[in-house]
Motif scaffolding. Structure first.
Motif, mmCIF file in Angstrom:
data_model
loop_
_atom_site.group_PDB
_atom_site.id
_atom_site.type_symbol
_atom_site.label_atom_id
_atom_site.label_comp_id
_atom_site.label_asym_id
_atom_site.label_seq_id
_atom_site.Cartn_x
_atom_site.Cartn_y
_atom_site.Cartn_z
ATOM 1 N N GLU A 52 0.826 -1.194 0.000
ATOM 2 C CA GLU A 52 0.000 0.000 0.000
ATOM 3 C C GLU A 52 0.870 1.257 0.000
ATOM 4 O OE1 GLU A 52 -3.231 -2.006 3.087
ATOM 5 O OE2 GLU A 52 -2.945 0.164 3.025
ATOM 6 N N SER A 53 0.320 2.324 -0.540
ATOM 7 C CA SER A 53 0.995 3.612 -0.496
ATOM 8 C C SER A 53 -0.035 4.721 -0.600
ATOM 9 C CB SER A 53 2.013 3.730 -1.634
ATOM 10 O OG SER A 53 1.367 3.639 -2.889
ATOM 11 N N GLY A 54 0.364 5.931 -0.239
ATOM 12 C CA GLY A 54 -0.478 7.099 -0.451
ATOM 13 C C GLY A 54 -1.067 7.737 0.783
ATOM 14 N N GLY A 55 -0.889 7.152 1.942
ATOM 15 C CA GLY A 55 -1.436 7.765 3.143
ATOM 16 C C GLY A 55 -0.656 8.995 3.554
ATOM 17 N N GLY A 56 -1.149 9.666 4.596
ATOM 18 C CA GLY A 56 -0.444 10.837 5.087
ATOM 19 C C GLY A 56 -1.344 11.756 5.882
ATOM 20 N N LEU A 57 -0.845 12.959 6.105
ATOM 21 C CA LEU A 57 -1.565 13.988 6.852
ATOM 22 C C LEU A 57 -2.144 15.000 5.866
ATOM 23 C CD1 LEU A 57 -2.301 15.513 9.495
ATOM 24 C CD2 LEU A 57 -0.037 16.583 9.344
ATOM 25 N N VAL A 58 -3.418 15.303 6.017
ATOM 26 C CA VAL A 58 -4.081 16.243 5.122
ATOM 27 C C VAL A 58 -5.057 17.088 5.930
ATOM 28 C CG1 VAL A 58 -5.915 14.619 4.512
ATOM 29 C CG2 VAL A 58 -5.296 16.451 2.914
ATOM 30 N N GLN A 59 -5.283 18.294 5.483
ATOM 31 C CA GLN A 59 -6.239 19.177 6.165
ATOM 32 C C GLN A 59 -7.669 18.803 5.783
ATOM 33 O OE1 GLN A 59 -5.144 23.226 5.177
ATOM 34 N NE2 GLN A 59 -3.609 23.300 6.794
ATOM 35 N N PRO A 60 -8.619 19.133 6.629
ATOM 36 C CA PRO A 60 -10.025 18.888 6.271
ATOM 37 C C PRO A 60 -10.362 19.540 4.933
ATOM 38 C CG PRO A 60 -9.848 19.459 8.581
ATOM 39 C CD PRO A 60 -8.479 19.675 7.993
ATOM 40 N N ALA A 112 -10.282 2.889 12.896
ATOM 41 C CA ALA A 112 -9.919 4.025 13.737
ATOM 42 C C ALA A 112 -9.624 3.521 15.141
ATOM 43 C CB ALA A 112 -11.058 5.038 13.749
ATOM 44 N N PRO A 113 -8.887 4.276 15.934
ATOM 45 C CA PRO A 113 -8.557 3.845 17.298
ATOM 46 C C PRO A 113 -9.811 3.551 18.112
ATOM 47 C CG PRO A 113 -7.208 5.711 16.678
ATOM 48 C CD PRO A 113 -8.221 5.543 15.586
ATOM 49 N N GLY A 114 -9.831 2.378 18.720
ATOM 50 C CA GLY A 114 -10.952 2.003 19.558
ATOM 51 C C GLY A 114 -12.183 1.548 18.811
ATOM 52 N N LYS A 115 -12.086 1.425 17.497
ATOM 53 C CA LYS A 115 -13.247 1.013 16.701
ATOM 54 C C LYS A 115 -12.922 -0.245 15.908
ATOM 55 C CE LYS A 115 -15.328 5.573 16.176
ATOM 56 N NZ LYS A 115 -15.892 6.556 15.216
ATOM 57 N N GLU A 173 -13.191 12.721 10.774
ATOM 58 C CA GLU A 173 -13.681 11.377 11.091
ATOM 59 C C GLU A 173 -13.232 10.314 10.096
ATOM 60 O OE1 GLU A 173 -15.489 14.195 10.868
ATOM 61 O OE2 GLU A 173 -17.452 13.815 9.943
ATOM 62 N N ASP A 174 -12.570 10.721 9.031
ATOM 63 C CA ASP A 174 -11.974 9.747 8.102
ATOM 64 C C ASP A 174 -10.602 9.268 8.588
ATOM 65 O OD1 ASP A 174 -13.243 11.762 5.440
ATOM 66 O OD2 ASP A 174 -14.060 9.849 6.152
ATOM 67 N N THR A 175 -10.114 9.865 9.658
ATOM 68 C CA THR A 175 -8.817 9.478 10.200
ATOM 69 C C THR A 175 -8.846 8.027 10.663
ATOM 70 O OG1 THR A 175 -8.273 11.717 10.915
ATOM 71 C CG2 THR A 175 -7.150 9.909 12.047
ATOM 72 N N GLY A 184 -1.404 -1.798 5.717
ATOM 73 C CA GLY A 184 -2.071 -0.654 6.318
ATOM 74 C C GLY A 184 -1.299 0.637 6.082
ATOM 75 N N THR A 185 -2.054 1.704 5.878
ATOM 76 C CA THR A 185 -1.446 3.020 5.705
ATOM 77 C C THR A 185 -2.257 4.039 6.490
ATOM 78 O OG1 THR A 185 -0.638 4.642 4.078
ATOM 79 C CG2 THR A 185 -2.718 3.551 3.556
ATOM 80 N N GLN A 186 -1.574 4.888 7.220
ATOM 81 C CA GLN A 186 -2.242 5.844 8.103
ATOM 82 C C GLN A 186 -2.738 7.044 7.308
ATOM 83 O OE1 GLN A 186 -2.781 5.769 11.652
ATOM 84 N NE2 GLN A 186 -4.063 7.542 11.156
ATOM 85 N N VAL A 187 -3.994 7.384 7.526
ATOM 86 C CA VAL A 187 -4.573 8.617 6.983
ATOM 87 C C VAL A 187 -5.016 9.467 8.168
ATOM 88 C CG1 VAL A 187 -6.489 9.609 5.683
ATOM 89 C CG2 VAL A 187 -5.302 7.573 4.823
ATOM 90 N N THR A 188 -4.486 10.675 8.236
ATOM 91 C CA THR A 188 -4.834 11.595 9.315
ATOM 92 C C THR A 188 -5.362 12.886 8.719
ATOM 93 O OG1 THR A 188 -3.108 10.673 10.742
ATOM 94 C CG2 THR A 188 -4.003 12.826 11.351
ATOM 95 N N VAL A 189 -6.578 13.238 9.120
ATOM 96 C CA VAL A 189 -7.212 14.464 8.637
ATOM 97 C C VAL A 189 -7.299 15.429 9.811
ATOM 98 C CG1 VAL A 189 -9.174 15.481 7.453
ATOM 99 C CG2 VAL A 189 -8.533 13.089 7.011
ATOM 100 N N SER A 190 -6.512 16.493 9.738
ATOM 101 C CA SER A 190 -6.438 17.419 10.863
ATOM 102 C C SER A 190 -5.918 18.765 10.389
ATOM 103 C CB SER A 190 -5.503 16.857 11.935
ATOM 104 O OG SER A 190 -5.340 17.796 12.991
ATOM 105 N N SER A 191 -6.390 19.806 11.031
ATOM 106 C CA SER A 191 -5.893 21.145 10.730
ATOM 107 C C SER A 191 -4.748 21.513 11.671
ATOM 108 C CB SER A 191 -7.024 22.168 10.835
ATOM 109 O OG SER A 191 -7.641 22.096 12.094
#
Length: 120
Positions: A6-14, A40-43, A88-90, A113-120
């Motif tokens: 897998e590839s392409g995950g990362g940190l992105v703004q909303p 997601a964590p805990g889900k 919530e897509d994180t 697995g690849t981490q996707v984080t959506v945050s400002s």
């Protein structure tokens, strides 16, 4: 042996976009269903989108209209284009691919697995 990378995950703004890729390699006779899941964590891990060998697709209600799944059969690769991302897509995103490695030998394989984080 079969390997999924897998590839392409990362940190992105909303509101931003990301494109995930999952490439299968190894002793592949045929590829059937391909899908993306996330956890997601805990889900629990949940299905995000799936695509059949004929091209029909299905999506989780939460991503309809924002995510698009596609596949390139020549490259044994499945993609997930994610637009209008929300916090919530994180999650960690996993690809799952149904692969035949011989006559009547069909198994499900998972990407790392690849981490996707959506945050400002």
């Amino acid at each position: 042996q079969v390997q999924l990378v897998e590839s392409g995950g990362g940190l992105v703004q909303p509101g931003g976009s990301l494109r995930l890729s999952c490439a299968a390699s190894g002793s592949i006779f045929s590829i059937y269903h391909m899908g993306w899941y996330r956890q997601a964590p805990g889900k629990q891990r949940e299905l995000v989108a799936g695509i059949r060998s004929g091209g029909s697709t299905n999506y989780a209600d939460s991503v309809k209209g924002r995510f698009t799944i596609s596949r390139d059969n020549a490259k044994n690769t499945v993609y997930l284009q994610m637009n209008s991302l929300k916090p919530e897509d994180t999650a960690v995103y996993y690809c799952r691919v149904q692969i035949a490695t011989g006559w009547d030998v069909v198994n499900d394989y998972w990407g790392q697995g690849t981490q996707v984080t959506v945050s400002s």
